[in-house]
Design an enzyme around this catalytic site. Structure first.
Site, short mmCIF file in Angstrom:
data_model
loop_
_atom_site.label_atom_id
_atom_site.label_comp_id
_atom_site.label_asym_id
_atom_site.label_seq_id
_atom_site.Cartn_x
_atom_site.Cartn_y
_atom_site.Cartn_z
CD GLU A 279 29.87 -57.88 37.08
OE1 GLU A 279 29.04 -58.49 36.36
OE2 GLU A 279 29.63 -56.73 36.86
CD GLU A 282 32.82 -64.16 36.07
OE1 GLU A 282 32.43 -63.15 37.51
OE2 GLU A 282 32.14 -64.73 35.74
CB CYS A 299 24.09 -56.78 38.78
SG CYS A 299 24.01 -55.95 37.41
CB SER A 319 29.07 -61.88 35.68
OG SER A 319 30.12 -62.21 36.73
CE LYS A 358 18.43 -55.43 42.72
NZ LYS A 358 19.54 -56.92 42.16
CD GLU A 361 19.15 -61.22 43.22
OE1 GLU A 361 19.22 -59.83 44.11
OE2 GLU A 361 20.50 -61.05 42.24
CD GLU A 366 20.58 -70.52 43.48
OE1 GLU A 366 19.62 -71.73 43.85
OE2 GLU A 366 20.50 -69.69 42.19
CB CYS A 502 17.81 -50.10 38.42
SG CYS A 502 19.05 -51.51 38.79
S1 SF4 Z 1 14.74 -53.15 38.74
FE1 SF4 Z 1 14.72 -54.42 36.57
S2 SF4 Z 1 17.09 -53.81 35.68
FE2 SF4 Z 1 17.05 -53.46 37.89
S3 SF4 Z 1 17.70 -55.19 39.28
FE3 SF4 Z 1 15.08 -55.42 38.91
S4 SF4 Z 1 14.35 -56.19 37.26
FE4 SF4 Z 1 16.47 -55.46 36.70
#
Ligand code: SF4
Ligand code: SF4
Ligand code: SF4
Length: 577
Positions: A279, A282, A299, A319, A358, A361, A366, A502
């Site tokens: 990053e 970049e 991220c 990014s 996540k 994710e 992709e 997080c």
């Molecule tokens: S816990 Fe919240 S701030 Fe952390 S990556 Fe997941 S959605 Fe984003």
């Protein structure tokens, strides 16, 4: 500040004018039970659990919305108050499925606590129940309206995120919470942040649990099961085992995962460092002319999905770096498998993350390096805690153990990713050294702290670098609008979907309103990370020997073709409906 004097249960109290009875009581350490109220999130006086009596007046008032007055005499614990609260809880439970024995919120449920406190142990109000199917349509959240108490804390949390995909539907007995047109959450432009889950007082909202799949992989002799843990988990997992909030339980966390049966336990701070290498490279390229600026961090998958749904015109500003979770999956299923002669299909990768977004994710096609997901399962902190309890591991008695090689060592830059401003500070530490090799700067304290929006300007190697940090999507959209209108002009903006980053993610241990009222969770948890960073000798991502190893042995250098192939990604425009 103008104040008023009142008494609560005969105790003299002085409170700011305009504050509510509940705020005045809690500031004076006098507890009034509540259910729909959640500090900084929801204050609507709907559930009537917080009712109190005012001397000399008829009726009861809801303490969460009733303002203090000079000379007021408040009584919080009279027979009339207790009877009213008990009836309210009985009425709420009359339309609740009461499956407490198997509910993941059992012993961490505000409704259960109230039922116990008020002796509600029988069905006084028997009658029809509204039975509704579970909403399992998203990859990350299950809504069970059979347990919902209609407190609307989830609606307020989603509104604070400037999203509002959930609301109250229909009237009277048929009232329920859901998405427009009765669609499932998975069909809505929900970003998966999970802030609704951590706001929910009971088991009506939970993450989609995947612990069974992990247990199956652990007991499969053909699978090599590797775990990696995100930076913030060490600062929050202890809460699930009654350790003080803000305890850094890294060593016990590693020991516990090993005892669950993992073949290896790796440190995701390594790929936070790797993210920074890519990053920062970049960013420097964009500043030198490749543009476009500002560059937004990528991220946080909740934030990325937010851009894809609500600001697709800003996608070129994201990014192209994958998140640390996805980079780790790619490193494991490419470099690590090749080096150790493992078929990627036999490697079962489990990430432990603070996050429900996540879980979505990991399924992004992709981002795959082959015809399989690079991360097989993303477990929240809460799911990991449940697995540890299921295995009867005495967490607090465990010795401190270290992560496994070769992904044990990481830097303070990777570690502070867990708190708002951490990604920005880590990027600045590395970008500063890239722009000026003599630069020794490591502390960029202006981007730390729990404020929703932070701004700073640094002069590095003669270049002025303007940065901003937003946590919480309401704050992020405020910043985007200012950037779009030309009112603000930055080189780089860090965004974390969850307020505080997080450490306050939607997958973290859930603390009740009474705890959140007195403890600044965001600040106390973040302190555990910054304290650990301050003690580290390696604090800039480029100083990590593991980073040097993976570039020397595989990726060559940041931004090179192989690094781009495995560590960068593309985004999709998703639309608002
Ligand atoms: S816990 Fe919240 S701030 Fe952390 S990556 Fe997941 S959605 Fe984003
Ligand atoms: S996960 Fe986030 S965006 Fe989705 S409903 Fe909950 S609060 Fe709203
Ligand atoms: S789902 Fe939870 S937070 Fe939302 S209204 Fe129901 S009980 Fe309250």
């Amino acid at each position: 500040m103008e104040t008023v004097k009142l008494t609560i249960n005969g105790i003299p109290v002085e409170a700011p004018k305009g504050s509510t009875i509940l705020e005045a009581a809690r500031a004076a350490n006098i507890e009034i039970p509540s259910l729909c109220y959640l500090k900084d999130v929801n204050c609507i006086g709907a559930c009537r659990v917080c009712v109190v009596e005012l001397k000399g007046r008829n009726g009861l008032v809801a303490a969460c919305v009733y303002p203090v007055e000079e000379g007021m005499e408040v009584l919080t614990n009279t027979p009339k108050v207790r009877a009213s609260r008990k009836t309210t809880i009985e009425l709420i439970l009359s339309n609740h499925n009461k499956k407490c024995l198997s509910c993941v919120r059992s012993n961490n449920c505000e409704l259960q606590k109230l039922a116990l406190a008020y002796g509600v142990d029988e069905d006084r109000f028997k009658g029809e129940k509204e039975l509704t199917p579970l909403d399992t349509s998203s990859a990350y959240i299950i809504r069970d309206n059979n347990k919902c108490v209609l407190c609307r804390r989830c609606i307020a949390a989603c509104k604070n995120q400037n999203i509002s995909v959930i609301g109250s539907i229909r009237r009277g007995f048929a009232t329920h919470i859901g998405c427009a047109f009765e669609n499932g959450l998975g069909e809505s432009p929900c970003v998966g942040c999970g802030q609704c889950i951590v706001a929910c007082p009971c088991g009506a909202l939970t993450e989609k649990s995947q612990t069974a799949e992990v247990w199956n992989a652990i007991s499969n002799p053909d699978k090599k099961v590797v775990f990696f843990t995100a930076p913030s988990i060490r600062a929050t997992l202890g809460e699930a085992f009654d350790m003080p909030i803000g305890t850094n339980a890294e060593g016990k966390m590693v020991a516990a995962i090993r005892r669950l049966g993992a073949d290896s336990v790796f440190n995701m701070d390594f790929t936070a460092d790797l993210t920074i290498m890519e990053e920062a490279t970049e960013l420097v390229e964009r500043i030198k002319g490749a543009g476009p600026l500002p560059m937004f961090t990528s991220c946080c998958p909740g934030w990325v999905k937010y851009v894809e749904h609500y600001y697709p015109e800003m996608i070129p500003h994201l990014s192209t770096c994958k998140s640390p979770q996805q980079m780790f999956g790619a490193v494991l299923k490419s470099y690590y498998c090749q080096k150790n002669n493992i078929d990627p299909k036999d490697l079962f990768v489990v990430s432990v993350i603070p996050c429900t977004a996540k879980k979505f994710e990991v399924g992004r096609e992709e981002q795959r390096t082959g015809d399989y997901d690079d991360v097989d399962i993303a477990l929240t902190t809460r799911e990991l805690a449940r697995m540890i309890k299921e295995a009867a591991i005495q967490f607090t008695d465990l010795p401190d153990e270290k992560f496994d090689d070769p992904f044990e060592t990481a830097t303070g830059g990777g570690l502070i990713f867990g708190a708002t401003g951490g990604v920005m500070e880590a990027a600045l530490r590395t970008a500063a050294a890239m722009l000026d090799s003599t630069c020794e700067l490591v502390d960029f304290k202006e981007v730390r702290g729990t404020a929703g929006i932070k701004e700073a300007t640094y002069t590095i190697a003669g270049t002025e670098v303007r940065v901003a940090v937003a946590s919480g999507l309401g704050n992020a959209s405020e910043l985007i609008e200012k950037v779009k209108s030309g009112e603000k002009d930055y080189h780089m903006i860090e965004v974390m979907a969850c307020p505080g980053g997080c450490i306050n993610g939607g997958g973290q241990p859930i603390q009740s309103d009474s705890v959140r009222n007195t403890v600044d969770l965001k600040a106390v948890r973040a302190k555990a990370l910054y304290d650990a960073d301050a003690k580290m000798t390696l604090r800039r991502s480029q100083e990590s020997p593991v980073i040097k190893m993976v570039y020397d042995e595989y990726f060559e250098a940041p931004g090179k073709p192989l690094a781009h192939k495995y560590l960068h990604t593309t985004y999709v425009e998703r639309g608002r409906f």
